[in-house]
Design an enzyme around this catalytic site. Structure first.
Site, PDB file in Angstrom:
ATOM      1  N   GLY A 117       0.818  -1.206   0.000  1.00  0.00           N
ATOM      2  CA  GLY A 117       0.000   0.000   0.000  1.00  0.00           C
ATOM      3  C   GLY A 117       0.851   1.253   0.000  1.00  0.00           C
ATOM      4  O   GLY A 117       0.695   2.125  -0.833  1.00  0.00           O
ATOM      5  N   PHE A 118       1.733   1.361   1.013  1.00  0.00           N
ATOM      6  CA  PHE A 118       2.663   2.495   1.120  1.00  0.00           C
ATOM      7  C   PHE A 118       1.937   3.833   1.155  1.00  0.00           C
ATOM      8  O   PHE A 118       2.482   4.852   0.743  1.00  0.00           O
ATOM      9  CB  PHE A 118       3.682   2.472  -0.014  1.00  0.00           C
ATOM     10  CG  PHE A 118       4.284   1.119  -0.257  1.00  0.00           C
ATOM     11  CD1 PHE A 118       5.070   0.515   0.711  1.00  0.00           C
ATOM     12  CD2 PHE A 118       4.044   0.437  -1.429  1.00  0.00           C
ATOM     13  CE1 PHE A 118       5.620  -0.748   0.495  1.00  0.00           C
ATOM     14  CE2 PHE A 118       4.589  -0.821  -1.649  1.00  0.00           C
ATOM     15  CZ  PHE A 118       5.373  -1.410  -0.680  1.00  0.00           C
ATOM     16  N   GLY A 159       1.475  -6.676   3.880  1.00  0.00           N
ATOM     17  CA  GLY A 159       2.755  -7.292   3.585  1.00  0.00           C
ATOM     18  C   GLY A 159       3.782  -7.039   4.662  1.00  0.00           C
ATOM     19  O   GLY A 159       4.938  -7.459   4.545  1.00  0.00           O
ATOM     20  N   GLY A 175       0.720   1.020  12.996  1.00  0.00           N
ATOM     21  CA  GLY A 175      -0.137  -0.156  13.049  1.00  0.00           C
ATOM     22  C   GLY A 175       0.236  -1.123  14.149  1.00  0.00           C
ATOM     23  O   GLY A 175      -0.611  -1.557  14.937  1.00  0.00           O
ATOM     24  N   LEU A 180       9.126  -6.607  17.831  1.00  0.00           N
ATOM     25  CA  LEU A 180       8.175  -7.703  18.031  1.00  0.00           C
ATOM     26  C   LEU A 180       8.551  -8.948  17.237  1.00  0.00           C
ATOM     27  O   LEU A 180       8.357 -10.070  17.703  1.00  0.00           O
ATOM     28  CB  LEU A 180       6.768  -7.244  17.649  1.00  0.00           C
ATOM     29  CG  LEU A 180       6.207  -6.090  18.482  1.00  0.00           C
ATOM     30  CD1 LEU A 180       4.860  -5.638  17.916  1.00  0.00           C
ATOM     31  CD2 LEU A 180       6.063  -6.492  19.940  1.00  0.00           C
ATOM     32  N   LYS A 237      12.505 -10.746  12.174  1.00  0.00           N
ATOM     33  CA  LYS A 237      12.551 -11.009  10.734  1.00  0.00           C
ATOM     34  C   LYS A 237      11.698 -10.000   9.960  1.00  0.00           C
ATOM     35  O   LYS A 237      12.166  -9.410   8.974  1.00  0.00           O
ATOM     36  CB  LYS A 237      12.077 -12.430  10.444  1.00  0.00           C
ATOM     37  CG  LYS A 237      12.128 -12.802   8.965  1.00  0.00           C
ATOM     38  CD  LYS A 237      11.695 -14.249   8.724  1.00  0.00           C
ATOM     39  CE  LYS A 237      12.709 -15.218   9.292  1.00  0.00           C
ATOM     40  NZ  LYS A 237      12.379 -16.627   8.940  1.00  0.00           N
ATOM     41  N   GLN A 275      11.193  -4.844   6.846  1.00  0.00           N
ATOM     42  CA  GLN A 275      10.676  -3.487   6.691  1.00  0.00           C
ATOM     43  C   GLN A 275      11.801  -2.462   6.596  1.00  0.00           C
ATOM     44  O   GLN A 275      11.752  -1.530   5.792  1.00  0.00           O
ATOM     45  CB  GLN A 275       9.759  -3.149   7.867  1.00  0.00           C
ATOM     46  CG  GLN A 275       8.407  -3.825   7.794  1.00  0.00           C
ATOM     47  CD  GLN A 275       7.626  -3.349   6.587  1.00  0.00           C
ATOM     48  OE1 GLN A 275       7.246  -2.188   6.492  1.00  0.00           O
ATOM     49  NE2 GLN A 275       7.396  -4.241   5.644  1.00  0.00           N
ATOM     50  N   GLU A 286       8.621   3.148   8.153  1.00  0.00           N
ATOM     51  CA  GLU A 286       8.980   4.434   7.560  1.00  0.00           C
ATOM     52  C   GLU A 286      10.321   4.965   8.053  1.00  0.00           C
ATOM     53  O   GLU A 286      10.945   5.789   7.383  1.00  0.00           O
ATOM     54  CB  GLU A 286       7.857   5.433   7.818  1.00  0.00           C
ATOM     55  CG  GLU A 286       6.609   5.051   7.050  1.00  0.00           C
ATOM     56  CD  GLU A 286       5.392   5.890   7.388  1.00  0.00           C
ATOM     57  OE1 GLU A 286       4.720   6.338   6.446  1.00  0.00           O
ATOM     58  OE2 GLU A 286       5.107   6.093   8.581  1.00  0.00           O
TER      59      GLU A 286
END
Length: 727
Positions: A240-241, A466, A508, A613, A616, A621, A689
Site C-alpha cells: 500500500g505504502f 505485507g 499499526g 516484536l 525477521k 521493513q 517508515e
C-alpha cells in the site's frame, strides 16, 4: 470483559517478564505459505457468481466539465452491459483517516486522468475495449499543471522557535541551498481493486484498503447510506505504502454499479490507471539554511518548502517534519507554501515528509560539515538537543547518538578519506552517512480475543499490507497467554471486527498490537482468578498456568470460551513527551567518471525502534525502506506533461524503482535494544517508515564524497552526474 485504556502514563514492561519467549524472535509469517502458494485471497482473486467487470474511463483534459458521452460505439461491443455515470462517483482516493467521502465532482473535471465513468461488461476485455472507444465531449478551462506556473499559492505562517533572523545574521558560517525532488508513486505490487455485492440495502465490498475502520465510513458517506449497511473485507493487501489508505474511485464505482445492476461488479485498475488516478507524493522545492559557529555549534536552522495538491485536498507533504526535532539551534524557522495545480492529487506515500525532506536537510548538514572542515558524524553528534527544539518536550526514548556511533564503528567510518581521492579504475569511491528519524504515533485501536483451553483467536479489522501483521499479533497474543504461536488464530481485515488503526504512518503495530496486548491482559486476570492466584504472580507458559504455588493446564482452567475486548488511544504521554524512532544510515558508492553511472556497493542501517516484536519482519521493513531510499536518491522520478498535466511515466517500465542490480548484496540492519515506556504499553515504535528516512541522503552524501561534487536536484541520474563532472 471490555477495557478502554488511555495512554496517560509510562507503562510497566510486562512483555519483559513473560516466559513464552516468542516476542522479538524471527518467527516465520503464518500467512507465508498461502502467499507463496498463491492461495492467499487478494481482492481481484475473487470471482463471485454472476460477476460483471468494470473499467474506469478517465478524463483527457486538465480542467473543465463533461458535456456529453456518445455511448453507442461502446455499447455496440458484444458483452457490454452499461456505461455508468453517477454523481456519487469520486475523483480520487480519500486522504488517510478521512472517514468521509472523497470529493464527488459530478460532471466537473479537475485533472487529466480523473475517473469520469465506468464501463461494465461480461468480460474484462470487453469493458476495456469499450472504455477506449467511449467518445466524451468536454467544455475545457485553462489551468496551471505545474507549481512554477500557478498563481494559486497558499503560504502558511512560519513555525518558529527562538530568533532565526538574529541567529542567521550572527552565524560564523552559513549554508543556503535550494533542492528539488520530483513526484513519486507508491506503485504497490497489487493494483487497486474492488468487488462489490449488494444484499438488499447492505453492500459488501472486497477491496485493497489499508484502513478498514475509516474506509467503512468513507464508503457509507459516498453512497449516502449508514455505516451499518457496509461491510468491507481486506484480509490480504499486496502493498500500500499510503496509496490505499483511503477509499478509491474503483471501490465507489464498483459499489454504485453493483447497486444499479443488481449483481456483483469487479473493478481492477490497470497499472497505468493507478499512476494516473491514485494519490502521488508531491514534488518539492526546498530551501535549507544552516548557520553555525566556527567550532560547529549550529545556531540557525531554516527549512522552507513548496509542495502541491489539487483544489479541495487538505493534505500537504510535511517536508520539514524531522528537521524540526533532529538538531538544536538558537533560532529555527519553517515555512510551507502549497501550490494548487490541476494534476493527479497528492497524498501520503511511505514516510510522508521525511522521505524527501531528509534528502535535502541531511545533504545540507553534510555540506555544512565540509565547509567547517568537520567530520559529518561529529557535526551531528555535537548538535543533538536535550529537548524538542520547537516545543521543549523531553524525548521519550532517544538513542540517536548510539545509532550514529555504533554505525560508524561497524561501517569503518574512521577510515574515511578525503573527498574525490579514491578510485578503482574509472570508478570513484565514496562513503556517506545521515541521521534517520520518524515521529512515533498511537492511534485508537480495538481488538477482541477469544480463549478456549489452549487455543486463542485474535479479532480486529487491522490490515496486513505485507508488513507481517498476522505474525506480530499472533506473537503478542501467544506471549501474553503462554501459548505456541501456532495455537493462535488471527482474523484481520473485516469491518465487522473491532476497529483498529489500520496500516499507515508506522503506527499499526504500536496501536493494534497494544489493543491485543490489553485484551490478553484481561484474559490473564481471568485466568489468575480461576487459578486462585494474584495476577502479579501469574506465569503462563506452554499452555500451563502457575502462580502462588498453584499450577493447572489452560485446558482445565478454560474449558469453555472466555472473551475480552480492549480499546487503546493516545493520552497525556503524547502531550508530555515526544516519541520518535531514530537511526543512522551509512552507504558506500562507486561513480563512473565517464558514464555517470552510480552503484551502491554497501549500506548499513542502525536503528532504535523501541521493542522489536518480530526480528525477521522488522528487518524486512527496514531493508525495504533503505531500498526506497536508493530509489529516491538515484532512480524514482514521476514526470508529467507540462501542457496538460498527464502522467508520462505511467508504469514500471518508465517509472524506475530500484531493480535487483541497483541494490547491493551487502545490506545490513542492526537494531539497538530500546524500550519506549511513554509510547504505548508494549514499548514499540514504528519501523516501516524509519528505514527510508535519511537512507537516500546517505547515498547522496556518498556520491558527493566520491566525486567532490554535489547535486541539488534528485534523483541523481547518470546524465546529471555527467553534467556535474563537466561543470
Amino acid at each position: 470483559m471490555k477495557d478502554h485504556f488511555t495512554m496517560d502514563s509510562p507503562q510497566p514492561r510486562l512483555l519483559d517478564e513473560t516466559k513464552q519467549g516468542v516476542i522479538g524472535t524471527p518467527m516465520d509469517r503464518p500467512d507465508g505459505p498461502r502467499k507463496v502458494s498463491g492461495t492467499a485471497d487478494y481482492t481481484a482473486d475473487h470471482t463471485p457468481e454472476g460477476v460483471a467487470h468494470g473499467v474506469l474511463v478517465r478524463a483527457t483534459i486538465k480542467r473543465g466539465r463533461v458535456t456529453g458521452m456518445d455511448r453507442d460505439a461502446a455499447l455496440a461491443i458484444d458483452g457490454v452491459i452499461d456505461v455508468i455515470t453517477d454523481p456519487r462517483m469520486t475523483r480520487n482516493p480519500a486522504q488517510g483517516m478521512a472517514g468521509e467521502a472523497p470529493v464527488q465532482p459530478g460532471d466537473a473535471v479537475h485533472y487529466h486522468g480523473q475517473p469520469i465513468a465506468l464501463v461494465v461488461a461480461e468480460s474484462f476485455e470487453a469493458a476495456r475495449d469499450a472504455a477506449q472507444r467511449l467518445s466524451v465531449e468536454y467544455e475545457t478551462e485553462d489551468a496551471a499543471v505545474t507549481p512554477e506556473t500557478t498563481p494559486d499559492l497558499e503560504t502558511a505562517d512560519p513555525e518558529t522557535a527562538g530568533d532565526f533572523d538574529t541567529a542567521w545574521s550572527g552565524a560564523d558560517v552559513r549554508i543556503d541551498r535550494a533542492y528539488t525532488t520530483p513526484s513519486q508513486a507508491a506503485a504497490a505490487m497489487e493494483p487497486h481493486a474492488a468487488i462489490a455485492e449488494w444484499q438488499g440495502d447492505t453492500v459488501t465490498l472486497r477491496s485493497a484498503l489499508q484502513m478498514v475502520r475509516f474506509n467503512k465510513d468513507e464508503l457509507a458517506d459516498t453512497l449516502g447510506i449508514e455505516p451499518s449497511q457496509v461491510r468491507i473485507l481486506a484480509p490480504f493487501v499486496g502493498g500500500g505504502f499510503g496509496s490505499k489508505l483511503g477509499l478509491g474511485p474503483e471501490a465507489a464505482a464498483a459499489a454504485i454499479a453493483a447497486q444499479k445492476l443488481g449483481r456483483p461488479v469487479r473493478v481492477v485498475m490497470s497499472r497505468q490507471t493507478v499512476f494516473d488516478s491514485v494519490l502521488r507524493r508531491s514534488e518539492t522545492a526546498q530551501r535549507v539554511r544552516l548557520g553555525a559557529t566556527k567550532d560547529g555549534r549550529i545556531t540557525a536552522i531554516s527549512h522552507d518548502d513548496r509542495v502541491s495538491n489539487l483544489d479541495g485536498e487538505g493534505f500537504a507533504e510535511p517536508v520539514s517534519q524531522a528537521s524540526q526535532f533532529l538538531y538544536g539551534a538558537d533560532g529555527l524557522s519553517f515555512t510551507q507554501t502549497l501550490a494548487r495545480i490541476a494534476a493527479t492529487p497528492a497524498g501520503s506515500v511511505r514516510a510522508p515528509g521525511e522521505a524527501v525532506g531528509m534528502l535535502a536537510f541531511e545533504a545540507a548538514m553534510d555540506e555544512l560539515a565540509d565547509t567547517l572542515g568537520m567530520d559529518p558524524l561529529d557535526l551531528r553528534l555535537k548538535n543533538l538537543p536535550e529537548k524538542h527544539p520547537m516545543d521543549g518536550r523531553p524525548y521519550s526514548a532517544r538513542r540517536l547518538a548510539d545509532c550514529l556511533t555504533d554505525g560508524a564503528q561497524r561501517f569503518g567510518w574512521s577510515d574515511r578519506w578525503q573527498a574525490g581521492t579514491r578510485r578503482e579504475g574509472d570508478w570513484l569511491i565514496g562513503i556517506g552517512m545521515a541521521s534517520a528519524a520518524r515521529s512515533n504515533m498511537l492511534v485508537r485501536s480495538a481488538a477482541r480475543m477469544r480463549l478456549t483451553g489452549d487455543r486463542a483467536t485474535v479479532e480486529t479489522d487491522m490490515t496486513d499490507i505485507g508488513t507481517g501483521t498476522y505474525a506480530i499479533l499472533a506473537q503478542v497474543a501467544a506471549e501474553m497467554l503462554g501459548l505456541p504461536p501456532a495455537q493462535v488464530d488471527v482474523r484481520l481485515g473485516d469491518s465487522d471486527l473491532p476497529g483498529a488503526s489500520g496500516s499507515g504512518g508506522s503506527f499499526g503495530a504500536n496501536s493494534a498490537g497494544s489493543a491485543v496486548f490489553l485484551a490478553a491482559r484481561k484474559l490473564r486476570a481471568e485466568i489468575a482468578a480461576r487459578l486462585g492466584c494474584d495476577v502479579e504472580t501469574l506465569t503462563l507458559q506452554d499452555g500451563r498456568a502457575r502462580g502462588d504455588n498453584r499450577e493447572a493446564a489452560l485446558t482445565d482452567l478454560v474449558p469453555e470460551e472466555i472473551l475480552a475486548e480492549a480499546t487503546i488511544e493516545k493520552g497525556e504521554t503524547a502531550e508530555s513527551h515526544f516519541s520518535s524512532g531514530f537511526g543512522a544510515h551509512f552507504a558506500e558508492v562507486a561513480v563512473n567518471e565517464w558514464t555517470g553511472e552510480i552503484r551502491v556497493r554497501r549500506m548499513l542501517g542502525v536503528m532504535a525502534m523501541g521493542r522489536i516484536l518480530n526480528e525477521k519482519t522488522a528487518r524486512s521493513q527496514a531493508l525495504g525502506g533503505m531500498i526506497w531510499g536508493i530509489g529516491a536518491a538515484l532512480t524514482e522520478e514521476m514526470q508529467n506533461d507540462p501542457r496538460d498535466g498527464h502522467v508520462v511515466t505511467r508504469d514500471l517500465a518508465n517509472y524506475h524503482v530500484p531493480a535487483h542490480a541497483d541494490v547491493p548484496g551487502d545490506m545490513q540492519v542492526v537494531f539497538l535494544e530500546e524500550r519506549d515506556d511513554w509510547a504505548n504499553p508494549i514499548q514499540t515504535k514504528g519501523i516501516g517508515e524509519l528505514g527510508i528516512s535519511g537512507a537516500g541522503a546517505a547515498v547522496i552524501n556518498a556520491v558527493a564524497h566520491a566525486t567532490g561534487k554535489r547535486a541539488y536536484d534528485f534523483p541523481i541520474l547518470p546524465d546529471d552526474m555527467v553534467a556535474l563532472f563537466e561543470a
